[in-house]
Design a protein around this motif. Structure first.
Motif, PDB file in Angstrom:
ATOM      1  N   ILE A 182     -62.531  25.661-162.611  1.00 58.95           N
ATOM      2  CA  ILE A 182     -62.033  24.329-161.876  1.00 58.95           C
ATOM      3  C   ILE A 182     -61.411  24.497-160.507  1.00 58.95           C
ATOM      4  CG2 ILE A 182     -60.140  22.801-162.235  1.00 58.95           C
ATOM      5  CD1 ILE A 182     -60.750  22.954-165.484  1.00 58.95           C
ATOM      6  N   SER A 183     -60.595  25.527-160.533  1.00 56.82           N
ATOM      7  CA  SER A 183     -59.997  25.844-159.198  1.00 56.82           C
ATOM      8  C   SER A 183     -61.052  25.796-157.880  1.00 56.82           C
ATOM      9  CB  SER A 183     -58.998  26.917-159.163  1.00 56.82           C
ATOM     10  OG  SER A 183     -57.920  26.766-160.194  1.00 56.82           O
ATOM     11  N   VAL A 184     -61.934  26.811-158.275  1.00 52.36           N
ATOM     12  CA  VAL A 184     -62.780  26.992-157.239  1.00 52.36           C
ATOM     13  C   VAL A 184     -63.817  25.849-156.777  1.00 52.36           C
ATOM     14  CG1 VAL A 184     -64.744  28.689-156.531  1.00 52.36           C
ATOM     15  CG2 VAL A 184     -62.963  29.585-157.748  1.00 52.36           C
ATOM     16  N   LEU A 185     -64.219  25.151-157.723  1.00 47.19           N
ATOM     17  CA  LEU A 185     -65.140  23.948-157.561  1.00 47.19           C
ATOM     18  C   LEU A 185     -64.307  22.878-156.639  1.00 47.19           C
ATOM     19  CD1 LEU A 185     -66.709  23.581-161.273  1.00 47.19           C
ATOM     20  CD2 LEU A 185     -67.875  24.235-158.806  1.00 47.19           C
ATOM     21  N   ALA A 186     -62.855  22.805-157.283  1.00 44.43           N
ATOM     22  CA  ALA A 186     -62.052  21.886-156.705  1.00 44.43           C
ATOM     23  C   ALA A 186     -61.826  22.360-155.035  1.00 44.43           C
ATOM     24  CB  ALA A 186     -60.664  21.901-157.368  1.00 44.43           C
ATOM     25  N   LEU A 187     -61.898  23.552-154.745  1.00 44.44           N
ATOM     26  CA  LEU A 187     -61.570  24.095-153.431  1.00 44.44           C
ATOM     27  C   LEU A 187     -62.736  23.656-152.603  1.00 44.44           C
ATOM     28  CD1 LEU A 187     -59.397  25.898-152.151  1.00 44.44           C
ATOM     29  CD2 LEU A 187     -60.963  27.781-152.408  1.00 44.44           C
TER      30      LEU A 187
ATOM     31  N   GLU B  37     -53.692  31.557-159.170  1.00 49.62           N
ATOM     32  CA  GLU B  37     -54.346  31.578-157.849  1.00 49.62           C
ATOM     33  C   GLU B  37     -54.796  30.327-157.317  1.00 49.62           C
ATOM     34  OE1 GLU B  37     -57.397  34.359-155.161  1.00 49.62           O
ATOM     35  OE2 GLU B  37     -56.971  34.669-157.158  1.00 49.62           O
ATOM     36  N   GLY B  38     -55.289  29.358-158.124  1.00 51.15           N
ATOM     37  CA  GLY B  38     -55.687  27.993-157.759  1.00 51.15           C
ATOM     38  C   GLY B  38     -54.666  26.981-157.104  1.00 51.15           C
ATOM     39  N   ILE B  39     -53.267  27.342-157.477  1.00 45.74           N
ATOM     40  CA  ILE B  39     -52.300  26.638-156.943  1.00 45.74           C
ATOM     41  C   ILE B  39     -52.009  26.906-155.498  1.00 45.74           C
ATOM     42  CG2 ILE B  39     -49.864  26.157-157.086  1.00 45.74           C
ATOM     43  CD1 ILE B  39     -49.911  26.364-160.296  1.00 45.74           C
ATOM     44  N   ALA B  40     -52.180  28.120-155.306  1.00 42.28           N
ATOM     45  CA  ALA B  40     -52.152  28.790-153.831  1.00 42.28           C
ATOM     46  C   ALA B  40     -53.192  28.416-152.844  1.00 42.28           C
ATOM     47  CB  ALA B  40     -51.792  30.416-153.927  1.00 42.28           C
ATOM     48  N   THR B  41     -54.239  28.712-153.502  1.00 37.30           N
ATOM     49  CA  THR B  41     -55.718  28.348-152.684  1.00 37.30           C
ATOM     50  C   THR B  41     -55.611  26.735-152.128  1.00 37.30           C
ATOM     51  OG1 THR B  41     -56.847  28.340-154.496  1.00 37.30           O
ATOM     52  CG2 THR B  41     -56.802  30.469-153.274  1.00 37.30           C
ATOM     53  N   LEU B  42     -55.548  25.855-153.358  1.00 41.93           N
ATOM     54  CA  LEU B  42     -55.483  24.580-153.131  1.00 41.93           C
ATOM     55  C   LEU B  42     -54.399  24.217-152.282  1.00 41.93           C
ATOM     56  CD1 LEU B  42     -56.849  23.628-156.592  1.00 41.93           C
ATOM     57  CD2 LEU B  42     -58.109  23.342-154.449  1.00 41.93           C
ATOM     58  N   THR B  43     -53.105  24.495-152.484  1.00 37.09           N
ATOM     59  CA  THR B  43     -52.092  23.957-151.451  1.00 37.09           C
ATOM     60  C   THR B  43     -52.305  24.531-150.223  1.00 37.09           C
ATOM     61  OG1 THR B  43     -50.393  24.455-153.235  1.00 37.09           O
ATOM     62  CG2 THR B  43     -49.760  24.571-151.029  1.00 37.09           C
TER      63      THR B  43
END
Length: 205
Positions: free
Chosen positions: A77-82, A110-116
């Motif tokens: 989910i995090s990577v696809l959103a990124l 990690e998704g919180i940091a990368t998306l932020t």
């Protein structure tokens, strides 16, 4: 896991995403500028299609948690959103943060940091966690400026990210080269207008 089938779908979409991005990055150098734009457009279109399905899945599971779709599912989910658009990133980050407030162990930290970081760059701000590298016009990666660099490791530790030992080129994990005057060559710099445009353009809604 509450939604095993959706977890498998998310992982499948992530695999598609990674294959396409690797193929684009690896094979892009031999193409003309026009061909590269066409290939980039096709990649962006496929990322948007996956992002639309991602939003549909999130509407079903409500929160992107390990309980819902497993550890690999939340990472997907995090990577696809990124790799989606600004508005999708914003929506997904909101949901991840909401899940994090309810149960810190249930999300992809990690998704919180990368998306932020990516959202802040798209908004013209400095990144907070040092997760985002840009590709320079010389075809070499450089680290986008970080807000209050002296405190970056405190912020990274909150989301279990490994510490940055400055000066380090995080893209290759090699110590920076030193010139004849023993001055460290910096990999942290502001992008040129064209470099910034190239970074931002795939994520504009």
């Amino acid at each position: 896991m509450n939604y095993p089938n959706l977890s498998q779908e998310l992982i499948y979409m992530l695999n598609q995403d990674q294959v396409e991005i690797v193929n684009y990055s690896r094979d892009n150098s031999g193409f003309s500028a026009m061909s590269r734009l066409k290939r980039q457009s096709e990649l962006n279109k496929n990322c948007r299609i996956r992002a639309q399905r991602l939003l549909e899945i999130l509407n079903i599971i409500k929160l992107p948690t390990i309980e819902a779709v497993g550890e690999k599912g939340v990472q997907a989910i995090s990577v696809l959103a990124l790799h989606s658009s600004y508005s999708v990133m914003k929506s997904v980050l909101y949901l991840i943060k909401k899940a994090h407030r309810l149960n810190q162990g249930s999300v992809d930290f990690e998704g919180i940091a990368t998306l932020t970081d990516r959202l802040r760059i798209l908004e013209g701000k400095q990144q907070m966690y040092g997760t985002q590298w840009l590709l320079g016009e010389d075809n070499k990666p450089f680290l986008y400026p970080i807000y209050n660099f002296d405190k970056v490791n405190e912020r990274r530790s909150k989301y279990n990210l490994k510490q940055i030992k400055f000066p380090v080129n995080l893209a290759s994990s090699n110590e920076r080269s030193v010139n004849a005057n023993n001055n460290i060559k910096s990999y942290i710099r502001k992008p040129s207008p064209q470099e910034f445009k190239d970074y931002v353009s795939p994520y504009i809604d």
